[in-house]
Each structure stands twice: as structure tokens, then as C-alpha cells.
Design a protein around this motif. Structure first.
Motif, PDB file in Angstrom:
ATOM      1  N   VAL A 114       0.874  -1.169   0.000  1.00 31.39           N
ATOM      2  CA  VAL A 114       0.000   0.000   0.000  1.00 31.39           C
ATOM      3  C   VAL A 114       0.912   1.221   0.000  1.00 31.39           C
ATOM      4  O   VAL A 114       1.630   1.476   0.967  1.00 31.39           O
ATOM      5  N   ILE A 115       0.890   1.958  -1.084  1.00 31.40           N
ATOM      6  CA  ILE A 115       1.754   3.128  -1.229  1.00 31.40           C
ATOM      7  C   ILE A 115       0.881   4.368  -1.085  1.00 31.40           C
ATOM      8  O   ILE A 115      -0.067   4.556  -1.861  1.00 31.40           O
ATOM      9  N   PRO A 116       1.174   5.201  -0.092  1.00 27.17           N
ATOM     10  CA  PRO A 116       0.360   6.408   0.092  1.00 27.17           C
ATOM     11  C   PRO A 116       0.593   7.391  -1.056  1.00 27.17           C
ATOM     12  O   PRO A 116       1.668   7.418  -1.656  1.00 27.17           O
ATOM     13  N   PRO A 117      -0.420   8.192  -1.353  1.00 28.65           N
ATOM     14  CA  PRO A 117      -0.251   9.155  -2.445  1.00 28.65           C
ATOM     15  C   PRO A 117       0.778  10.217  -2.073  1.00 28.65           C
ATOM     16  O   PRO A 117       1.014  10.499  -0.894  1.00 28.65           O
ATOM     17  N   ALA A 118       1.379  10.794  -3.080  1.00 29.78           N
ATOM     18  CA  ALA A 118       2.380  11.842  -2.865  1.00 29.78           C
ATOM     19  C   ALA A 118       1.683  13.096  -2.336  1.00 29.78           C
ATOM     20  O   ALA A 118       0.524  13.363  -2.658  1.00 29.78           O
ATOM     21  N   PRO A 119       2.388  13.875  -1.513  1.00 29.33           N
ATOM     22  CA  PRO A 119       1.779  15.112  -1.009  1.00 29.33           C
ATOM     23  C   PRO A 119       1.561  16.097  -2.154  1.00 29.33           C
ATOM     24  O   PRO A 119       2.270  16.067  -3.159  1.00 29.33           O
ATOM     25  N   PRO A 120       0.560  16.947  -2.012  1.00 33.94           N
ATOM     26  CA  PRO A 120       0.293  17.911  -3.088  1.00 33.94           C
ATOM     27  C   PRO A 120       1.495  18.830  -3.313  1.00 33.94           C
ATOM     28  O   PRO A 120       2.228  19.162  -2.389  1.00 33.94           O
ATOM     29  N   GLU A 121       1.697  19.238  -4.548  1.00 30.10           N
ATOM     30  CA  GLU A 121       2.860  20.055  -4.902  1.00 30.10           C
ATOM     31  C   GLU A 121       2.681  21.518  -4.518  1.00 30.10           C
ATOM     32  O   GLU A 121       3.623  22.294  -4.581  1.00 30.10           O
ATOM     33  N   GLU A 122       1.495  21.921  -4.093  1.00 28.48           N
ATOM     34  CA  GLU A 122       1.249  23.314  -3.711  1.00 28.48           C
ATOM     35  C   GLU A 122       2.120  23.719  -2.535  1.00 28.48           C
ATOM     36  O   GLU A 122       2.592  24.838  -2.476  1.00 28.48           O
ATOM     37  N   ASP A 123       2.339  22.818  -1.580  1.00 27.76           N
ATOM     38  CA  ASP A 123       3.134  23.135  -0.395  1.00 27.76           C
ATOM     39  C   ASP A 123       4.555  23.524  -0.787  1.00 27.76           C
ATOM     40  O   ASP A 123       5.132  24.453  -0.215  1.00 27.76           O
ATOM     41  N   GLU A 124       5.136  22.865  -1.760  1.00 26.89           N
ATOM     42  CA  GLU A 124       6.496  23.156  -2.178  1.00 26.89           C
ATOM     43  C   GLU A 124       6.562  24.532  -2.853  1.00 26.89           C
ATOM     44  O   GLU A 124       7.514  25.271  -2.660  1.00 26.89           O
TER      45      GLU A 124
END
Length: 131
Positions: A114-124
Motif C-alpha cells: 500500500v503506497i500512500p499518495p504523494a503530497p500535493p505540490e502546492e506546499d512546495e
């Protein structure tokens, strides 16, 4: 790493053992289809390790044991075929090739991950504009 000579001898033994199992020794397989998946030869060409796969998979251990008990017969048949190419007929060692089972097990493990989704790129983007 195997030399070219070892690889050539291994391929020849693999081919010859396949023919022996089909034509000269079908009684050893107990109705199973035997595949010689690889043959590894020692540098002195004295020992050939053959890796076998069976279809269907029933009684693999029993068939392998039967083949190991008849190694002398198989070596004699191999000697008849390679006597003009090899000075010494290598001693045969047979092993069960479990590569297919290993690959199946690894596929099962990867499918269960189970691979969690990547964090949204907005934070970067916000962090880089603040600096």
C-alpha cells in the motif's frame, strides 16, 4: 563469472540433457514435463549443476529424488552424446529451480503493498515563494 568455454559446455549439456529426458529417460519424470532451465559448469568442467523445473508441479521433490538416484545412468547417456566434444564427462548435480515460484511470490508481495499518495505540490511552491 563464467568463461565462454563454461557457457558453451553448459548450453551443450542443457540441450543434451533435455533430449535425454525426452527420449532416453521418460520413466524418470513420472509423467511430468521436465525443463532444464540452466546448467552451470565449474571452471575445470568437472561438475555440471543442472537446474530443473517440472510441469505439473505435483511431486517435485519425489521426481527430483528419482532423478538424483539415477545420476549414473544420466551421466552415461550424456557421455555417449558428448564423448567427441569433451575429454571428461562432468559429474551431474541436479537442483530444483524455484525461480518461477520466487517471481510469483515477489509479484504477490508487490501487489499487496500500500503506497500512500504523494503530497500535493502546492506546499512546495508556497515554501519557495516565501524565501
Amino acid at each position: 563469472m563464467e568463461s565462454k568455454r563454461q557457457q558453451k559446455v553448459g548450453r551443450q549439456i542443457q540441450k543434451d540433457l533435455g533430449e535425454i529426458f525426452q527420449k532416453d529417460a521418460p520413466h524418470l519424470s513420472s509423467g511430468s514435463f521436465i525443463t532444464i532451465t540452466a546448467v552451470r559448469v565449474t571452471p575445470d568442467l568437472g561438475i555440471a549443476r543442472a537446474y530443473l523445473s517440472f510441469l505439473p508441479d505435483k511431486n517435485k521433490a519425489e521426481i527430483l529424488k528419482n532423478i538424483q538416484q539415477n545420476t549414473k545412468f544420466l551421466r552415461q547417456k550424456l557421455g555417449d552424446r558428448v564423448r567427441h566434444q569433451l575429454r571428461i564427462v562432468p559429474h551431474l548435480q541436479f537442483y530444483l529451480d524455484d525461480t518461477a515460484e520466487y517471481a510469483s511470490k515477489m509479484d504477490q508481495l508487490f501487489s499487496d503493498l500500500v503506497i500512500p499518495p504523494a503530497p500535493p505540490e502546492e506546499d512546495e511552491d508556497q515554501d519557495s515563494t516565501q524565501s
